[in-house]
Scaffold this motif. Structure first.
Motif, PDB file in Angstrom:
ATOM      1  N   LEU A   1       0.478  -1.177  -0.144  1.00 11.66           N
ATOM      2  CA  LEU A   1       0.187   0.407  -0.086  1.00 11.66           C
ATOM      3  C   LEU A   1       1.161   1.517  -0.248  1.00 11.66           C
ATOM      4  N   HIS A   2       0.753   2.247  -0.716  1.00 11.82           N
ATOM      5  CA  HIS A   2       1.140   3.212  -1.281  1.00 11.82           C
ATOM      6  C   HIS A   2       0.400   4.469  -1.938  1.00 11.82           C
ATOM      7  N   SER A   3       0.439   5.822  -1.080  1.00 11.35           N
ATOM      8  CA  SER A   3       0.173   7.017  -1.854  1.00 11.35           C
ATOM      9  C   SER A   3       0.945   7.589  -3.027  1.00 11.35           C
TER      10      SER A   3
ATOM     11  N   GLU B   1       0.732  10.752  -3.762  1.00  8.25           N
ATOM     12  CA  GLU B   1       0.120  12.341  -2.637  1.00  8.25           C
ATOM     13  C   GLU B   1       1.583  13.172  -3.871  1.00  8.25           C
ATOM     14  N   LYS B   2       2.114  12.647  -3.235  1.00 12.03           N
ATOM     15  CA  LYS B   2       3.442  13.456  -3.866  1.00 12.03           C
ATOM     16  C   LYS B   2       4.427  12.934  -5.223  1.00 12.03           C
ATOM     17  N   ARG B   3       3.773  11.974  -5.786  1.00  9.04           N
ATOM     18  CA  ARG B   3       4.526  11.327  -6.662  1.00  9.04           C
ATOM     19  C   ARG B   3       3.184  10.736  -7.473  1.00  9.04           C
ATOM     20  N   PRO B   4       2.998  11.857  -8.780  1.00 14.52           N
ATOM     21  CA  PRO B   4       1.899  10.971  -9.690  1.00 14.52           C
ATOM     22  C   PRO B   4       2.548  10.247 -10.986  1.00 14.52           C
ATOM     23  N   SER B   5       1.871   9.194 -11.170  1.00 17.25           N
ATOM     24  CA  SER B   5       3.018   8.570 -12.102  1.00 17.25           C
ATOM     25  C   SER B   5       1.847   8.121 -13.332  1.00 17.25           C
ATOM     26  N   VAL B   6       2.256   7.270 -14.210  1.00 16.11           N
ATOM     27  CA  VAL B   6       1.437   6.777 -15.655  1.00 16.11           C
ATOM     28  C   VAL B   6       1.984   5.370 -16.019  1.00 16.11           C
TER      29      VAL B   6
ATOM     30  N   VAL C   1      -4.421   9.135  -5.277  1.00 15.09           N
ATOM     31  CA  VAL C   1      -4.473   8.259  -5.342  1.00 15.09           C
ATOM     32  C   VAL C   1      -3.301   6.826  -4.855  1.00 15.09           C
ATOM     33  N   THR C   2      -4.896   6.264  -3.327  1.00 16.28           N
ATOM     34  CA  THR C   2      -3.353   5.851  -2.095  1.00 16.28           C
ATOM     35  C   THR C   2      -4.368   4.014  -3.214  1.00 16.28           C
ATOM     36  N   HIS C   3      -3.024   2.958  -3.230  1.00 17.55           N
ATOM     37  CA  HIS C   3      -3.379   1.497  -3.894  1.00 17.55           C
ATOM     38  C   HIS C   3      -2.265   0.196  -3.918  1.00 17.55           C
ATOM     39  N   TRP C   4      -3.220  -0.968  -3.534  1.00 17.13           N
ATOM     40  CA  TRP C   4      -1.336  -1.961  -3.961  1.00 17.13           C
ATOM     41  C   TRP C   4      -1.564  -2.592  -5.045  1.00 17.13           C
TER      42      TRP C   4
ATOM     43  N   GLU D   1      -5.062  -4.210  -9.304  1.00 11.31           N
ATOM     44  CA  GLU D   1      -4.797  -2.633  -8.157  1.00 11.31           C
ATOM     45  C   GLU D   1      -6.033  -2.910  -7.215  1.00 11.31           C
ATOM     46  N   PHE D   2      -5.276  -2.888  -6.140  1.00  9.11           N
ATOM     47  CA  PHE D   2      -6.647  -2.409  -4.936  1.00  9.11           C
ATOM     48  C   PHE D   2      -6.443  -1.163  -5.194  1.00  9.11           C
ATOM     49  N   ARG D   3      -7.792  -0.468  -5.210  1.00  5.79           N
ATOM     50  CA  ARG D   3      -7.909   0.981  -4.997  1.00  5.79           C
ATOM     51  C   ARG D   3      -8.778   1.576  -4.565  1.00  5.79           C
TER      52      ARG D   3
END
Length: 132
Positions: A68-70, A72-77, A108-111, A87-89
């Motif tokens: 599980l990670h956020s 918040e300060k790291r947008p990604s594609v 987004v916070t997901h794992w 994916e669990f979101r």
């Protein structure tokens, strides 16, 4: 052999290096592009600071998980190159396969979990702040 060397030398001297240069093309040929995902950065950051733009190849082995990670300060594609994963979101599960794209903005916070029989390979592109 000396004749060919002399001929090459005099051709070079007379015509310059342009006799041997290949002119750079001025138009694309045989190129296609498909936009996979796009994210405006203005809502993500108020200032750029020491952020870096990076691309990584991630491999998630069979039965592997990404904790599980956020974002918040790291947008990604992320682009799934091979394999199948889940994916669990936001309390929901979503299955992904090769060719799928995942966008994770600041909300987004997901794992992730690899439930398949082969490794999952993901091309991940993000903007992040290195730890000092």
């Amino acid at each position: 052999m000396k004749y060919l060397a002399c001929l090459a030398f005099f051709t070079f001297m007379f015509f310059g290096s342009s006799a041997f240069a290949v002119e750079a093309p001025k138009a694309n040929v045989g190129l296609s592009a498909k936009l996979l995902a796009e994210m405006p950065l203005a809502p993500e950051f108020t200032e750029i600071g020491n952020r870096h733009f990076r691309m990584r190849m991630l491999t998630l082995e069979k039965n592997g998980v990404v904790a599980l990670h956020s974002h918040e300060k790291r947008p990604s594609v992320e682009y799934i190159l091979s394999g199948n994963c889940t994916e669990f979101r936001d309390g929901a599960e979503k299955a992904y396969k090769a060719g799928d794209v995942v966008v994770a903005d600041h909300s987004v916070t997901h794992w992730w979990r690899n439930d398949g029989d082969e490794p999952v390979v993901i091309l991940a592109v993000d903007i992040y702040q290195p730890e000092e």
